[in-house]
Each structure stands twice: as C-alpha cells, then as structure tokens.
Design a protein around this motif. Structure first.
Motif, PDB file in Angstrom:
ATOM      1  N   LEU A 205       0.729  -1.302  -0.114  1.00 26.16           N
ATOM      2  CA  LEU A 205      -0.040  -0.077   0.070  1.00 26.16           C
ATOM      3  C   LEU A 205       0.854   1.242  -0.005  1.00 26.16           C
ATOM      4  CD1 LEU A 205      -2.472  -1.264   2.665  1.00 26.16           C
ATOM      5  CD2 LEU A 205      -3.099  -0.508   0.466  1.00 26.16           C
ATOM      6  N   PRO A 206       0.333   2.340  -0.420  1.00 25.82           N
ATOM      7  CA  PRO A 206       1.170   3.524  -0.350  1.00 25.82           C
ATOM      8  C   PRO A 206       1.319   3.927   1.164  1.00 25.82           C
ATOM      9  CG  PRO A 206      -1.091   4.094  -1.293  1.00 25.82           C
ATOM     10  CD  PRO A 206      -1.093   2.699  -1.317  1.00 25.82           C
ATOM     11  N   HIS A 209      -1.484   7.325   3.580  1.00 27.47           N
ATOM     12  CA  HIS A 209      -2.745   7.319   4.170  1.00 27.47           C
ATOM     13  C   HIS A 209      -2.692   6.308   5.224  1.00 27.47           C
ATOM     14  CE1 HIS A 209      -4.708   9.700   1.259  1.00 27.47           C
ATOM     15  NE2 HIS A 209      -4.475   8.999   0.170  1.00 27.47           N
ATOM     16  N   ILE A 210      -3.674   6.535   5.999  1.00 25.55           N
ATOM     17  CA  ILE A 210      -3.548   5.497   7.423  1.00 25.55           C
ATOM     18  C   ILE A 210      -3.751   4.122   7.022  1.00 25.55           C
ATOM     19  CG2 ILE A 210      -4.757   7.431   8.842  1.00 25.55           C
ATOM     20  CD1 ILE A 210      -7.321   5.226   8.787  1.00 25.55           C
ATOM     21  N   LYS A 232       5.030  -0.654  -4.711  1.00 24.87           N
ATOM     22  CA  LYS A 232       3.519  -0.484  -5.087  1.00 24.87           C
ATOM     23  C   LYS A 232       3.005  -1.739  -5.379  1.00 24.87           C
ATOM     24  CE  LYS A 232       2.742   1.267  -9.082  1.00 24.87           C
ATOM     25  NZ  LYS A 232       2.632   1.727 -10.545  1.00 24.87           N
ATOM     26  N   VAL A 251      -6.667  -2.761  -0.573  1.00 23.55           N
ATOM     27  CA  VAL A 251      -8.000  -2.171  -0.834  1.00 23.55           C
ATOM     28  C   VAL A 251      -8.742  -3.104  -1.947  1.00 23.55           C
ATOM     29  CG1 VAL A 251      -7.279   0.303  -0.486  1.00 23.55           C
ATOM     30  CG2 VAL A 251      -7.061  -0.657  -2.875  1.00 23.55           C
ATOM     31  N   THR A 253      -9.572  -2.999  -4.874  1.00 23.14           N
ATOM     32  CA  THR A 253      -8.820  -3.252  -6.231  1.00 23.14           C
ATOM     33  C   THR A 253      -7.682  -4.163  -6.077  1.00 23.14           C
ATOM     34  OG1 THR A 253      -9.396  -0.682  -6.662  1.00 23.14           O
ATOM     35  CG2 THR A 253      -7.791  -1.678  -7.839  1.00 23.14           C
ATOM     36  N   ARG A 257      -7.907  -7.404  -8.683  1.00 28.08           N
ATOM     37  CA  ARG A 257      -6.753  -7.397  -9.729  1.00 28.08           C
ATOM     38  C   ARG A 257      -6.220  -8.887  -9.719  1.00 28.08           C
ATOM     39  NH1 ARG A 257      -3.602  -1.658 -10.336  1.00 28.08           N
ATOM     40  NH2 ARG A 257      -5.562  -0.504 -11.344  1.00 28.08           N
ATOM     41  N   ARG A 301     -12.988  -4.844   6.952  1.00 30.29           N
ATOM     42  CA  ARG A 301     -12.780  -3.817   8.163  1.00 30.29           C
ATOM     43  C   ARG A 301     -13.209  -2.385   7.459  1.00 30.29           C
ATOM     44  NH1 ARG A 301     -10.181   0.123   6.383  1.00 30.29           N
ATOM     45  NH2 ARG A 301      -7.891  -0.079   5.975  1.00 30.29           N
ATOM     46  N   MET A 304     -11.630   5.105   9.185  1.00 26.47           N
ATOM     47  CA  MET A 304     -11.467   6.385   8.530  1.00 26.47           C
ATOM     48  C   MET A 304     -10.174   7.192   9.156  1.00 26.47           C
ATOM     49  SD  MET A 304     -14.845   8.243   9.433  1.00 26.47           S
ATOM     50  CE  MET A 304     -14.760   9.651   8.366  1.00 26.47           C
ATOM     51  N   MET A 309      -9.285   2.491  12.751  1.00 29.19           N
ATOM     52  CA  MET A 309     -10.121   1.467  12.444  1.00 29.19           C
ATOM     53  C   MET A 309     -11.441   1.404  13.402  1.00 29.19           C
ATOM     54  SD  MET A 309      -9.066   0.216   9.746  1.00 29.19           S
ATOM     55  CE  MET A 309      -8.544   2.126   9.304  1.00 29.19           C
ATOM     56  N   SER A 408     -12.281   5.990  -5.167  1.00 30.70           N
ATOM     57  CA  SER A 408     -11.555   5.362  -6.503  1.00 30.70           C
ATOM     58  C   SER A 408     -10.323   4.765  -6.015  1.00 30.70           C
ATOM     59  CB  SER A 408     -11.463   6.419  -7.522  1.00 30.70           C
ATOM     60  OG  SER A 408     -10.721   5.963  -8.435  1.00 30.70           O
ATOM     61  N   PHE A 441     -11.789   0.179 -10.104  1.00 33.12           N
ATOM     62  CA  PHE A 441     -11.659   1.087  -9.027  1.00 33.12           C
ATOM     63  C   PHE A 441     -12.712   1.141  -8.168  1.00 33.12           C
ATOM     64  CE2 PHE A 441      -8.587   3.477 -12.242  1.00 33.12           C
ATOM     65  CZ  PHE A 441      -7.335   2.885 -11.523  1.00 33.12           C
ATOM     66  N   ARG A 472      -3.433  13.203 -10.379  1.00 30.36           N
ATOM     67  CA  ARG A 472      -3.927  12.348 -11.541  1.00 30.36           C
ATOM     68  C   ARG A 472      -5.045  11.299 -11.221  1.00 30.36           C
ATOM     69  NH1 ARG A 472      -3.438  13.985 -16.410  1.00 30.36           N
ATOM     70  NH2 ARG A 472      -3.917  12.058 -16.904  1.00 30.36           N
TER      71      ARG A 472
HETATM   72  C1  MLC Z   1      -3.894   5.367  -9.998  1.00 29.91           C
HETATM   73  N1  MLC Z   1      -4.560   5.924 -10.593  1.00 29.91           N
HETATM   74  C2  MLC Z   1      -5.873   5.870 -10.276  1.00 29.91           C
HETATM   75  C3  MLC Z   1      -5.850   5.493  -8.697  1.00 29.91           C
HETATM   76  N2  MLC Z   1      -4.494   4.881  -8.746  1.00 29.91           N
HETATM   77  N3  MLC Z   1      -6.955   6.368 -10.700  1.00 29.91           N
HETATM   78  C4  MLC Z   1      -8.056   6.345  -9.985  1.00 29.91           C
HETATM   79  N4  MLC Z   1      -8.136   5.704  -8.689  1.00 29.91           N
HETATM   80  C5  MLC Z   1      -6.967   5.278  -8.039  1.00 29.91           C
HETATM   81  N5  MLC Z   1      -6.846   4.851  -7.001  1.00 29.91           N
HETATM   82  C6  MLC Z   1      -4.285   6.434 -12.025  1.00 29.91           C
HETATM   83  C7  MLC Z   1      -2.951   7.088 -12.049  1.00 29.91           C
HETATM   84  O1  MLC Z   1      -3.252   8.419 -11.974  1.00 29.91           O
HETATM   85  C8  MLC Z   1      -2.611   6.872 -13.529  1.00 29.91           C
HETATM   86  O2  MLC Z   1      -3.213   7.703 -14.407  1.00 29.91           O
HETATM   87  C9  MLC Z   1      -2.932   5.337 -13.786  1.00 29.91           C
HETATM   88  O3  MLC Z   1      -4.371   5.296 -12.819  1.00 29.91           O
HETATM   89  C10 MLC Z   1      -1.964   4.330 -13.365  1.00 29.91           C
HETATM   90  O4  MLC Z   1      -1.097   4.794 -12.328  1.00 29.91           O
HETATM   91  P1  MLC Z   1      -0.567   3.615 -11.380  1.00 29.91           P
HETATM   92  O5  MLC Z   1       0.324   4.383 -10.258  1.00 29.91           O
HETATM   93  O6  MLC Z   1       0.188   2.742 -12.256  1.00 29.91           O
HETATM   94  O7  MLC Z   1      -1.671   2.947 -10.589  1.00 29.91           O
HETATM   95  P2  MLC Z   1      -1.601   1.855 -10.061  1.00 29.91           P
HETATM   96  O8  MLC Z   1      -0.442   1.337  -9.439  1.00 29.91           O
HETATM   97  O9  MLC Z   1      -2.444   0.713 -10.800  1.00 29.91           O
HETATM   98  O10 MLC Z   1      -2.541   1.990  -8.685  1.00 29.91           O
HETATM   99  C11 MLC Z   1      -4.015   1.340  -8.341  1.00 29.91           C
HETATM  100  C12 MLC Z   1      -3.902   1.161  -6.882  1.00 29.91           C
HETATM  101  C13 MLC Z   1      -3.662   2.321  -6.037  1.00 29.91           C
HETATM  102  C14 MLC Z   1      -5.272   0.736  -6.756  1.00 29.91           C
HETATM  103  C15 MLC Z   1      -2.912  -0.090  -6.803  1.00 29.91           C
HETATM  104  O11 MLC Z   1      -4.584   3.462  -6.456  1.00 29.91           O
HETATM  105  C16 MLC Z   1      -3.567   1.972  -4.618  1.00 29.91           C
HETATM  106  O12 MLC Z   1      -2.510   1.516  -4.008  1.00 29.91           O
HETATM  107  N6  MLC Z   1      -4.593   2.485  -3.764  1.00 29.91           N
HETATM  108  C17 MLC Z   1      -4.679   2.269  -2.311  1.00 29.91           C
HETATM  109  C18 MLC Z   1      -5.151   3.539  -1.787  1.00 29.91           C
HETATM  110  C19 MLC Z   1      -5.130   3.623  -0.475  1.00 29.91           C
HETATM  111  O13 MLC Z   1      -4.118   3.250   0.364  1.00 29.91           O
HETATM  112  N7  MLC Z   1      -6.063   3.896   0.281  1.00 29.91           N
HETATM  113  C20 MLC Z   1      -6.231   4.035   1.711  1.00 29.91           C
HETATM  114  C21 MLC Z   1      -6.759   5.388   2.328  1.00 29.91           C
HETATM  115  S1  MLC Z   1      -7.115   5.172   3.890  1.00 29.91           S
HETATM  116  P3  MLC Z   1      -2.815   8.432 -15.738  1.00 29.91           P
HETATM  117  O14 MLC Z   1      -3.866   9.204 -16.083  1.00 29.91           O
HETATM  118  O15 MLC Z   1      -1.700   9.462 -15.044  1.00 29.91           O
HETATM  119  O16 MLC Z   1      -1.979   7.374 -16.571  1.00 29.91           O
HETATM  120  C22 MLC Z   1      -8.646   5.083   4.183  1.00 29.91           C
HETATM  121  C23 MLC Z   1      -9.133   4.754   5.611  1.00 29.91           C
HETATM  122  C24 MLC Z   1      -9.282   3.148   5.569  1.00 29.91           C
HETATM  123  O17 MLC Z   1      -9.357   5.101   2.993  1.00 29.91           O
HETATM  124  O18 MLC Z   1     -10.174   2.958   5.998  1.00 29.91           O
HETATM  125  O19 MLC Z   1      -8.371   2.577   5.259  1.00 29.91           O
END
Ligand code: MLC
Ligand code: AMP
Length: 507
Positions: A205-206, A209-210, A232, A251, A253, A257, A301, A304, A309, A408, A441, A472
């Motif tokens: 995960l990135p 974020h939390i 990543k 998440v 996604t 995937r 789970r 926010m 959690m 998303s 997404f 983006r």
């Molecule tokens: C990347 N892109 C997205 C995106 N992630 N578009 C919409 N929604 C997303 N989530 C876009 C990029 O801008 C890029 O577009 C293209 O997709 C490819 O980028 P990438 O970096 O190669 O994407 P990818 O690695 O495939 O990322 C998808 C993902 C990532 C799902 C793996 O988004 C991810 O790791 N999401 C996790 C988010 C997360 O940690 N949320 C927790 C929040 S805390 P372009 O146009 O530039 O080519 C929270 C509280 C809780 O919510 O309860 O946890």
C-alpha cells in the motif's frame, strides 16, 4: 512516562533484535536492531535540521524503506508527521504547507527547486530531499549520526500526525491524530487479528494514508512482526511473493486485480493466515469470487482517517460479505438519525449516521474548531458521514454516505474540488461530478457537463483544463455531456438520477 507510539512499540520488541523488521524482495531491508538505529539517526537528522518537538514535518516522497524510517524518526523526535500523497500538484501542496506551517518539508530530489519556491511562499523554514534509493540531501544529515536517540517523551494526547482529508465543501481539513489514537488502534488490531511475531505482512500500500502507514505498519510493529516491502501494488508480483508471507492488507482493487491472475488458486494461498480489505466497499461479488477460487473469506474492516479502524469482521467466526463486522475492542458505535441535530438513536436494523467513540477518535481538525464542533459531538462521538445499520446478528453494514465523496481504488475524491475547476473552463455552464460503478476502481470518477449555449467543449478540453491542478487519480475517467442537470425543487442537483442514468458507462 513516555506514552508515544514508539515507546509502546518498545514494549513489544522481539527478543532477537536480528529478526527482520522489513525486508525487500531483493533481500535488503532492516532488522529490528537496524530499524532502531536508523530511526534514531533520522531523529538526530531532524533535530539538526531545526525540527523541535510539536513541529510538523511535511513529507511528499516516493515510497521507500527509508521513508518509513523517516516516519519513525519523526515520532521519536516528538514532531508531527504530515504525509502527502505523492500525486499532489503544486497547487494542492501550497494549501497544505500554508495551512500546516511545517518547519521542514521533505520532498523528492526531482522536486527540490519547485519545493524551495513553494516553501518560501508558504513560510516553511527548511526543505530536504529523499529519493527512493537513499539519494537526496536528507541522507547526508542521517549518515554517521549516533545509533541511539533519547526519545522525546509524549503524552497520550500529544499529536503524532496530521493527515489531510478533503472537505465536501471548501478547504481540506487536517485531522489531528494523537499518540494515544495510534497506540490504541494498533493494540486493537493486534488483538482482533491475532497478529504475532510469527506474522509476515506483504506491504504493497502507499504510505501517505492511514491504511498503509498506521494500519499496516503500526500493528505489525506493535506485535514484533515483519514486513515484506514492495514499492507499489502489482498483482503478478504480489502473487509471486505470497509464499513468503502470511498476511495481506489491501483495498478492494487489490483483490479484483488478484482475481484477474490465473495463478490465484487454492494452493497459492493455502498457507495464508489472513487477507484484509478496507478503505472502500468490497462488493459481495468480489468476496464470493475470491472465496470460490481460493476457499478463503476476505476479512473486511471499516475505518477512516479521523478514527483509525472502527469495525472488523471476526478473525474466528463468520466473515459476512457486504458487512464490516463488529466494533473493535474499545470502540463504541451507534446509529443516529441524520435528520436530527441532537443525537437521536435509531432502532437496530434502521439505517442512519454511523457514529463512533473511543480512544481511536482523533483530536479534531487542525486550526478549525468550528469544523471540529460540527462533526465531533460534546459526548465524544464522531459523526462519520457514513450511513449504515446494525443487522440482527450485530454486524455493521454500510449502505451509503451522507458526504458527497467518491472512493476510487481506495482514494477519496471530493466532487466539489473538480466541479469548482470545471465550472470555470471555457464553454462550460455547469457540471456535476459523480462516481459510477467501475470494475477496477470500484467507483470511476465521472464529470457530467452542461455546455454554454452555442458552445461545444470536448472531453479532451475538460481533461486538459483539469490537468496540472489536481492529482492524476482525481481526474475523471470519462466526461459526458448533458443538456441540463436534474434538480429538485430546492435547486439541488440530483446526483442519484445521474448515477442511475449513466450506471452502465464503464460496464
Ligand atoms: C492510480 N490511478 C488511479 C488510482 N490509482 N485512478 C483512480 N483511482 C486510483 N486509486 C491512475 C493514475 O493516476 C494513472 O493515471 C493510472 O491510474 C496508473 O497509475 P498507477 O500508479 O500505475 O496505478 P496503480 O499502481 O495501478 O494504482 C492503483 C492502486 C492504487 C489501486 C494500486 O491506487 C493504490 O494503491 N490504492 C490504495 C489507496 C489507499 O491506500 N487508500 C487508503 C486510504 S486510507 P494517468 O492518467 O496518470 O495515467 C482510508 C481509510 C481506511 O481510506 O479505511 O483505510
Ligand atoms: P478516508 O477519509 O480516506 O480515511 O476514508 C474513509 C472512508 O472510507 C470512510 O468514511 C468510508 O466511507 C470509507 N470506507 C473505509 N472502509 C470501508 C469499507 N470497508 N466499506 C465501505 N466504506 C469504507
């Protein structure tokens, strides 16, 4: 007594400090002893750079093991960690830097020049850089520093981090998260998910974020467990690494995937102890498909930024698709009538506002007492903005949101932020941004646009107009044009009608 997260982690260190804390797929990484040394060196570097206890350290870097050391070093130095999505543009950054007034901004080496200009404009004293492979100016302050650091003592209520969440209207709000919040939530997860020293978590995960920062890292640290680190999420790579771990947090996604990978089989996951999903709704369809393919029920789970959690499906017991389970240890949850200003409890089974209270609930929004008062009640319950109910078995089910927000791929996108820009573009009369069902997404950000009479802006014009202003991931996946936006008698745009009309857009 030091009540910081790091002090609490110190109570649970493995006896053998040579045990891995974090390993990279190429065999590099940090043992627990190396983590203690490196985070101490980062803390010394921060002090050298003028960071005082209570100061904010804003960080916008690419994910790396050293960025995790920077996070831990910041906590040890008694400063407040402020992670920023690596996709944020200069426009977005200038608000965060101006609002949080950090004493140090750590950015990527490639962004240094722009960062310095931004820092000057926002009154940030210092800029340092950290690259993904230990390059950058920060490491020059880290190298050679003593292996020990006298951690700055923090009380339970002292701030450990500020994380910005966009608002449904107006400005982003900095959620103030205390050491007590982090400690209690990490302990609750260790208990609920039975995390031990024997666990290995695949961390994909990135870390801004939390979910990736607190849920994944703090809970493993609190149990003396280990992380297998990747930069990543890449489904094929993650599948290939699963034999080395027994836990995955992601998440939804991640799971859709993984399901696209033919190699996802019963055998491939037979050794796994737990798959956890959160940050966005996991559809019952994905839950079922994963179970049919692998025999494993994903544990969903709910949490926010402001609360960490809140609830979880059980580790032992039925994990029910479409539910987010029971309140975690120490968390109280109630459902109230969203139409009433005062908290009016609803009967079990009736959907309403999910409210939570407990040591996990944040300290309020940074320098926004009015916003804090709007969402945090006098009795300590936080109004989440999520609509849900408690079913007859006691499981919490989320059915919607009272906040106008799209999720998303686990990232929150606030329509207002896009609409404000789109409405100023040439040829646009007005717009409404909505989330539509999207296989990858979960929700696909979609702009619905009304052109000015006699004008015909194109999809490309709208996308070009947004480019560079917003990260983006916030950009619409599609732009559609309509003659008029549906409104109710009060003049409010009926987004549910638009969602219904375009629900097949990504089918
Ligand atoms: C990347 N892109 C997205 C995106 N992630 N578009 C919409 N929604 C997303 N989530 C876009 C990029 O801008 C890029 O577009 C293209 O997709 C490819 O980028 P990438 O970096 O190669 O994407 P990818 O690695 O495939 O990322 C998808 C993902 C990532 C799902 C793996 O988004 C991810 O790791 N999401 C996790 C988010 C997360 O940690 N949320 C927790 C929040 S805390 P372009 O146009 O530039 O080519 C929270 C509280 C809780 O919510 O309860 O946890
Ligand atoms: P954030 O503000 O990024 O922390 O996102 C928090 C929001 O994500 C919550 O208020 C929910 O709307 C949503 N969320 C988190 N986990 C789940 C889940 N398991 N199911 C549905 N929504 C979730």
């Amino acid at each position: 007594m030091n009540q910081s997260l790091f002090a609490a982690v110190g109570e649970h260190l493995p006896e053998d400090l040579n045990k891995p804390f974090l390993r990279t797929p190429d065999g590099g990484g940090y043992s627990y002893a190396e983590m203690l040394r490196s985070s101490a060196q980062f803390a010394h570097a921060l002090v050298e750079l003028g960071v005082q206890p209570g100061d904010r350290v804003a960080v916008q870097v690419d994910k790396s093991p050293e960025a995790i050391m920077l996070y831990l070093g910041t906590l040890r130095a008694g400063a407040v960690y402020l992670p920023l999505n690596s996709g944020y543009t200069s426009d977005e950054l200038s608000y965060f830097l101006g609002d949080a007034e950090p004493s140090l901004f750590v950015c990527t080496p490639a962004f240094e020049e722009q960062a310095k200009a931004l820092a000057e404009q926002c009154g940030v004293a210092r800029v340092a850089t950290l690259g993904q492979h230990c390059e950058g100016s920060l490491m020059r302050h880290v190298e050679g520093k003593p292996a020990r650091f006298a951690d700055v003592a923090r009380s339970r209520d002292d701030l450990a981090a500020i994380l910005y969440t966009s608002g449904t209207t107006g400005r982003s709000k900095g959620a103030m998260i205390s050491h007590g919040n982090l400690v209690s939530n990490a302990r609750a997860l260790v208990e609920a998910w039975g995390i031990t020293r024997a666990d290995w978590l695949l961390h994909a995960l990135p870390i801004f974020h939390i979910h990736g920062l607190f849920v994944a890292i703090n809970s493993l640290l609190m149990a003396g467990g280990s992380l297998l680190y990747v930069d990543k999420f890449d489904a094929a790579q993650v599948l290939g690494l699963l034999p080395q771990v027994n836990l995955l947090m992601g998440v939804p996604t991640f799971y859709t995937r993984l399901l696209d990978q033919p190699g996802l089989t019963r055998e491939a996951v037979a050794h796994m102890r737990l798959f956890v999903s959160g940050s966005a709704p996991l559809t019952a369809e994905t839950h079922k498909a994963f179970r049919e393919r692998t025999g494993v029920a994903i544990l969903e789970r709910y949490g926010m930024t402001e609360t960490g959690m809140n609830t979880s499906n059980p580790l032992d017991g039925e994990r029910i698709a479409g539910t987010v389970g029971f309140p975690l240890p120490g968390v109280e949850l109630r459902i109230t009538d969203p139409a009433e200003k005062e908290a009016k409890l609803l009967p079990q089974g009736e959907p309403g506002m999910i409210e939570v209270r407990g040591p996990n609930v944040f300290r309020g929004y940074w320098r926004m007492p009015e916003k804090t008062a709007e969402e945090l009640r006098g009795d300590g319950f936080f109004m989440t903005g999520d609509i849900g109910f408690i079913d007859d078995k006691g499981y919490v089910q989320i059915v919607g949101r009272s906040k106008d927000m799209i999720i998303s791929g686990g990232y929150n996108v606030y329509p207002k932020e896009l609409e404000q820009i789109i409405d100023t573009l040439p040829g646009v009369a007005e717009s409404a941004v909505i989330g539509l069902p999207h296989r990858d997404f979960g929700e696909g950000v979609t702009a619905v646009v009304v052109a000015r009479p006699g004008e015909a802006p194109s999809e490309a014009d709208i996308l070009a107009g947004l480019d560079g202003h917003l990260a983006r991931y916030k950009q619409p996946k599609r732009v559609v044009f309509v003659d008029a936006l549906p409104r109710n008698v009060m003049g409010k745009v009926q987004k549910n009608q638009l969602r219904e009309r375009f629900k097949q857009l990504y089918a």
